[in-house]
Write a protein that holds these residues in place. Structure first.
Motif, PDB file in Angstrom:
ATOM      1  N   MET A  22       0.846  -1.196   0.000  1.00  0.00           N
ATOM      2  CA  MET A  22       0.000   0.000   0.000  1.00  0.00           C
ATOM      3  C   MET A  22       0.877   1.240   0.000  1.00  0.00           C
ATOM      4  N   GLU A  23       0.515   2.199  -0.829  1.00  0.00           N
ATOM      5  CA  GLU A  23       1.277   3.451  -0.882  1.00  0.00           C
ATOM      6  C   GLU A  23       0.644   4.460   0.068  1.00  0.00           C
ATOM      7  N   ILE A  24       1.458   5.016   0.968  1.00  0.00           N
ATOM      8  CA  ILE A  24       0.967   5.935   1.997  1.00  0.00           C
ATOM      9  C   ILE A  24       1.370   7.361   1.646  1.00  0.00           C
ATOM     10  N   HIS A  25       0.392   8.255   1.614  1.00  0.00           N
ATOM     11  CA  HIS A  25       0.626   9.677   1.363  1.00  0.00           C
ATOM     12  C   HIS A  25       0.332  10.406   2.669  1.00  0.00           C
ATOM     13  N   HIS A  26       1.378  10.817   3.356  1.00  0.00           N
ATOM     14  CA  HIS A  26       1.283  11.396   4.699  1.00  0.00           C
ATOM     15  C   HIS A  26       1.356  12.919   4.573  1.00  0.00           C
ATOM     16  N   LEU A  27       0.223  13.587   4.711  1.00  0.00           N
ATOM     17  CA  LEU A  27       0.106  15.014   4.394  1.00  0.00           C
ATOM     18  C   LEU A  27       1.052  15.881   5.216  1.00  0.00           C
ATOM     19  N   LEU A  28       1.147  15.620   6.517  1.00  0.00           N
ATOM     20  CA  LEU A  28       1.929  16.513   7.373  1.00  0.00           C
ATOM     21  C   LEU A  28       3.420  16.221   7.370  1.00  0.00           C
ATOM     22  N   GLU A  29       3.868  15.367   6.469  1.00  0.00           N
ATOM     23  CA  GLU A  29       5.313  15.265   6.250  1.00  0.00           C
ATOM     24  C   GLU A  29       5.840  16.565   5.643  1.00  0.00           C
ATOM     25  N   GLN A  30       4.932  17.360   5.106  1.00  0.00           N
ATOM     26  CA  GLN A  30       5.266  18.689   4.596  1.00  0.00           C
ATOM     27  C   GLN A  30       4.353  19.697   5.270  1.00  0.00           C
ATOM     28  N   HIS A  31       4.902  20.813   5.743  1.00  0.00           N
ATOM     29  CA  HIS A  31       4.102  21.818   6.443  1.00  0.00           C
ATOM     30  C   HIS A  31       3.071  22.439   5.499  1.00  0.00           C
ATOM     31  N   SER A  32       1.852  22.618   6.025  1.00  0.00           N
ATOM     32  CA  SER A  32       0.797  23.284   5.270  1.00  0.00           C
ATOM     33  C   SER A  32      -0.247  23.793   6.261  1.00  0.00           C
ATOM     34  N   ILE A  33      -1.243  24.507   5.754  1.00  0.00           N
ATOM     35  CA  ILE A  33      -2.310  25.037   6.590  1.00  0.00           C
ATOM     36  C   ILE A  33      -3.131  23.906   7.215  1.00  0.00           C
ATOM     37  N   ALA A  34      -3.001  22.701   6.690  1.00  0.00           N
ATOM     38  CA  ALA A  34      -3.705  21.558   7.281  1.00  0.00           C
ATOM     39  C   ALA A  34      -3.329  21.377   8.753  1.00  0.00           C
ATOM     40  N   SER A  35      -2.109  21.760   9.110  1.00  0.00           N
ATOM     41  CA  SER A  35      -1.669  21.633  10.508  1.00  0.00           C
ATOM     42  C   SER A  35      -2.577  22.407  11.453  1.00  0.00           C
ATOM     43  N   LYS A  36      -3.046  23.573  11.019  1.00  0.00           N
ATOM     44  CA  LYS A  36      -3.936  24.401  11.846  1.00  0.00           C
ATOM     45  C   LYS A  36      -5.254  23.681  12.102  1.00  0.00           C
ATOM     46  N   PHE A  37      -5.814  23.082  11.050  1.00  0.00           N
ATOM     47  CA  PHE A  37      -7.105  22.409  11.197  1.00  0.00           C
ATOM     48  C   PHE A  37      -6.979  21.183  12.097  1.00  0.00           C
ATOM     49  N   ILE A  38      -5.873  20.461  11.980  1.00  0.00           N
ATOM     50  CA  ILE A  38      -5.661  19.290  12.826  1.00  0.00           C
ATOM     51  C   ILE A  38      -5.467  19.712  14.279  1.00  0.00           C
TER      52      ILE A  38
END
Length: 218
Positions: free
Chosen positions: A1-17
């Motif tokens: 299975m290929e895993i795409h881990h969003l927060l391996e790179q900083h983004s605004i998603a960190s704020k929502f999490i």
């Protein structure tokens, strides 16, 4: 299975999490649901980069333009009830997708033992389509695996994408062993542990309860 881990790179998603995790902010149910929805939109955008497209000519007020449109039949399957805000976020980007809804819940045998039960399914044919299976919390991985088994009579998908907000490492490993090797997992962040009750640590608590209110256990 290929895993795409969003927060391996900083983004605004960190704020929502961060807001989803925060015990003070998560008391606002509307904001909690909206943050899950926004993360669904972000994950859907990232997922969209892996899909196939076909060229299309359209007419503008001033002439012709070459554009590209999705060349896959998408079916979004959400696991009730916590998956509903995530489903809405994904659907806002894949707005012509078909939709599947399925229930999967923890039936507690004892205080620390539970099994995943599936009791409701409404789905179109999945044969040859691209299935996006959405659940905000990937804890033990049991819900994803049991739902995958329940969907098999609906047909064999061409592609399978799992979408989740927060996962635990043991759960990620578990689904990796039980889904086809070419499955993709799109996940915002991965925590390392589960507690004795099978909840993600540090996690955020029960996403369904935080979205829609506490429920009676059965």
């Amino acid at each position: 299975m290929e895993i795409h881990h969003l927060l391996e790179q900083h983004s605004i998603a960190s704020k929502f999490i961060a807001e989803l995790r925060d015990i003070n902010i998560q008391k606002d149910q509307m904001r909690f649901r909206r943050n899950i929805e926004r993360l669904g939109e972000i994950l859907a955008f990232e997922l969209s980069k892996s899909l196939t497209y076909k060229e299309k000519s359209i007419t503008t007020p001033l002439g012709k333009a070459i554009t590209y449109e999705l060349n896959e039949q998408i079916v979004i399957c959400s696991i009730l009830r916590a998956g509903l805000p995530l489903h809405n976020g994904i659907l806002s980007y894949f707005d012509t997708a078909e939709n599947t809804f399925i229930s999967a819940y923890r039936h507690h045998i004892s205080e620390k033992e539970f099994e995943i039960k599936v009791e409701y399914l409404a789905s179109p044919s999945l044969e040859g389509k691209t299935v996006i299976l959405a659940d905000p919390m990937l804890a033990t991985g049991g819900s994803f695996v049991n739902v995958f088994e329940a969907l098999k009579p609906m047909g064999t998908p061409a592609k399978i994408h799992l979408v989740s907000i927060i996962g635990a490492r043991p759960g990620v490993d578990f689904v990796s062993r039980h889904f086809p090797r070419d499955t993709h997992l799109w996940i915002a962040t991965i925590d390392e542990d589960l507690n004795d009750l099978g909840y993600i640590v540090p996690g955020l608590g029960d996403a369904g309860d935080l979205s829609y209110g506490t429920k009676l256990q059965h």
